[in-house]
Design an enzyme around this catalytic site. Sequence first.
Site, PDB file in Angstrom:
ATOM      1  N   ASP A 216      11.367 -40.278   5.026  1.00  0.00           N
ATOM      2  CA  ASP A 216       9.937 -39.994   5.257  1.00  0.00           C
ATOM      3  C   ASP A 216       9.523 -38.685   4.584  1.00  0.00           C
ATOM      4  OD1 ASP A 216       9.586 -42.255   6.671  1.00  0.00           O
ATOM      5  OD2 ASP A 216       9.363 -41.324   8.641  1.00  0.00           O
ATOM      6  N   GLU A 242       7.621 -47.583  -0.343  1.00  0.00           N
ATOM      7  CA  GLU A 242       7.907 -46.450  -1.228  1.00  0.00           C
ATOM      8  C   GLU A 242       7.176 -46.613  -2.551  1.00  0.00           C
ATOM      9  OE1 GLU A 242       9.218 -49.231  -1.443  1.00  0.00           O
ATOM     10  OE2 GLU A 242      10.857 -49.308  -2.851  1.00  0.00           O
TER      11      GLU A 242
HETATM   12  N1  LIG Z   1      11.837 -43.611   5.242  1.00  0.00           N
HETATM   13  C1  LIG Z   1      11.001 -44.584   4.947  1.00  0.00           C
HETATM   14  N2  LIG Z   1      11.454 -45.657   4.305  1.00  0.00           N
HETATM   15  C2  LIG Z   1      10.594 -46.641   3.973  1.00  0.00           C
HETATM   16  C3  LIG Z   1       9.230 -46.562   4.302  1.00  0.00           C
HETATM   17  N3  LIG Z   1       8.611 -47.680   3.862  1.00  0.00           N
HETATM   18  C4  LIG Z   1       9.572 -48.429   3.274  1.00  0.00           C
HETATM   19  N4  LIG Z   1      10.782 -47.797   3.334  1.00  0.00           N
HETATM   20  C5  LIG Z   1      12.088 -48.247   2.851  1.00  0.00           C
HETATM   21  O1  LIG Z   1      12.108 -48.313   1.447  1.00  0.00           O
HETATM   22  C6  LIG Z   1      13.177 -49.157   1.069  1.00  0.00           C
HETATM   23  C7  LIG Z   1      12.763 -49.991  -0.108  1.00  0.00           C
HETATM   24  O2  LIG Z   1      13.887 -50.740  -0.465  1.00  0.00           O
HETATM   25  P1  LIG Z   1      13.871 -51.779  -1.636  1.00  0.00           P
HETATM   26  O3  LIG Z   1      12.603 -52.539  -1.650  1.00  0.00           O
HETATM   27  O4  LIG Z   1      15.153 -52.558  -1.547  1.00  0.00           O
HETATM   28  O5  LIG Z   1      13.857 -50.934  -2.940  1.00  0.00           O
HETATM   29  P2  LIG Z   1      14.807 -49.778  -3.445  1.00  0.00           P
HETATM   30  O6  LIG Z   1      15.996 -49.557  -2.597  1.00  0.00           O
HETATM   31  O7  LIG Z   1      13.947 -48.587  -3.683  1.00  0.00           O
HETATM   32  O8  LIG Z   1      15.285 -50.380  -4.798  1.00  0.00           O
HETATM   33  P3  LIG Z   1      14.464 -50.473  -6.136  1.00  0.00           P
HETATM   34  O9  LIG Z   1      13.010 -50.426  -5.814  1.00  0.00           O
HETATM   35  O10 LIG Z   1      14.866 -51.779  -6.743  1.00  0.00           O
HETATM   36  O11 LIG Z   1      14.883 -49.324  -6.975  1.00  0.00           O
HETATM   37  C8  LIG Z   1      13.508 -50.010   2.307  1.00  0.00           C
HETATM   38  O12 LIG Z   1      14.768 -49.610   2.797  1.00  0.00           O
HETATM   39  C9  LIG Z   1      12.439 -49.650   3.308  1.00  0.00           C
HETATM   40  O13 LIG Z   1      12.919 -49.608   4.635  1.00  0.00           O
HETATM   41  C10 LIG Z   1       8.779 -45.413   5.014  1.00  0.00           C
HETATM   42  O14 LIG Z   1       7.598 -45.233   5.357  1.00  0.00           O
HETATM   43  N5  LIG Z   1       9.693 -44.448   5.295  1.00  0.00           N
END
Ligand SMILES: Nc1nc2c(ncn2[C@@H]2O[C@H](COP(=O)(O)OP(=O)(O)OP(=O)(O)O)[C@@H](O)[C@H]2O)c(=O)[nH]1
Length: 319
Positions: A216, A242
């Site tokens: 976060d 993200e």
């Molecule tokens: N800490 C946090 N994590 C988040 C939030 N929203 C989404 N995520 C996390 O972001 C991660 C996104 O993972 P993926 O979509 O697999 O993408 P990635 O690991 O960045 O891989 P690539 O995009 O392919 O490089 C997931 O683990 C979500 O739980 C948030 O508000 N806070």
Amino acid sequence: MFTTVAAINFIVFSSIELGLLDSVGTILSLGIYAWFRKTGNVALASWMITTAFTALVMYFIFMVNGTANSFMWAILIPPISYFLLGKNWGTVFSAIIFGFCCYIAYQLYDSQPAVEYSLGSFLNIVEVSVALLLMFRFYEGTRSDAYQELSYQNQKIQLLAETDKLTGLFNREKFDQYLINLMSSNDRSKTSLSLLLLDVDHFKQINDSKGHLEGDKILKGLAEVLQSKIRPNDLLARWGGEEFVVVLPDTQVDNAKDFAERLRAHVEQNTIVGVNVSVSIGVTQLTAHDNIDALLSRADKALYKAKHKGRNRIEVISP
Ligand SMILES: Nc1nc2c(ncn2[C@@H]2O[C@H](COP(=O)(O)OP(=O)(O)OP(=O)(O)O)[C@@H](O)[C@H]2O)c(=O)[nH]1
């Protein structure tokens, strides 16, 4: 008010009966007020005040048989009853008092009394006018206070509705709204508008190794970095998870590409809250025939390409 009128009646008119009537009003008002302070029961206190005041006014008009402009006092019942009891009961109390006045006036009409104008008549006009003035001043004060509070709360709700809680950036709804407005504004900004879709690389791994709370903080830190890099006319929003989106009005795709590359390099070369992260960015430009979905779909394809080609890079799909 009752105390002043009671004093006038005792001293100026030497009228024990009227003085006593107003003293009863004083005692009732103080009693109801004290009871209200103790219990905090606004609804019942409002009923007691309205009923007591209406009864006293009716009794007074009855006592002096409608003489000496005593009907003036009936004018105070609608503002009091509507304010304290609302629309329906306000109408009931107002109808009762005006019905009663009509009845007394009708009796007078029948008996055809001599027209008289006394000090009492004059004071009734003055007292009721002062009471009305103070009452409406008070009402206007509460109305404008309530209006200000409402506007403030509305602004807060509006801000909450368009803000992402974690980063403080605009959220997706606000982004959609902004883009729709911009696209319908004029042709020039329409076709020279570019868009970046930015995604943190391997964010799942970062979350897994550092924890969700640290994740976060990184998103918050990245939002601040991006915000500091854009121009005042650009719009940065959290697209979700993200992913972030940047709208660049009046920007051709080549310039957008350079800007995206600078952003990417900046993130790569600096840590965010002490953590090394990288971002992939998809870049595209609006065409004259695009709708939002087509524009975003192209940016998404460009981002996917950047991820596919190894991440930490930008990819452009020109229209
Ligand atoms: N800490 C946090 N994590 C988040 C939030 N929203 C989404 N995520 C996390 O972001 C991660 C996104 O993972 P993926 O979509 O697999 O993408 P990635 O690991 O960045 O891989 P690539 O995009 O392919 O490089 C997931 O683990 C979500 O739980 C948030 O508000 N806070």
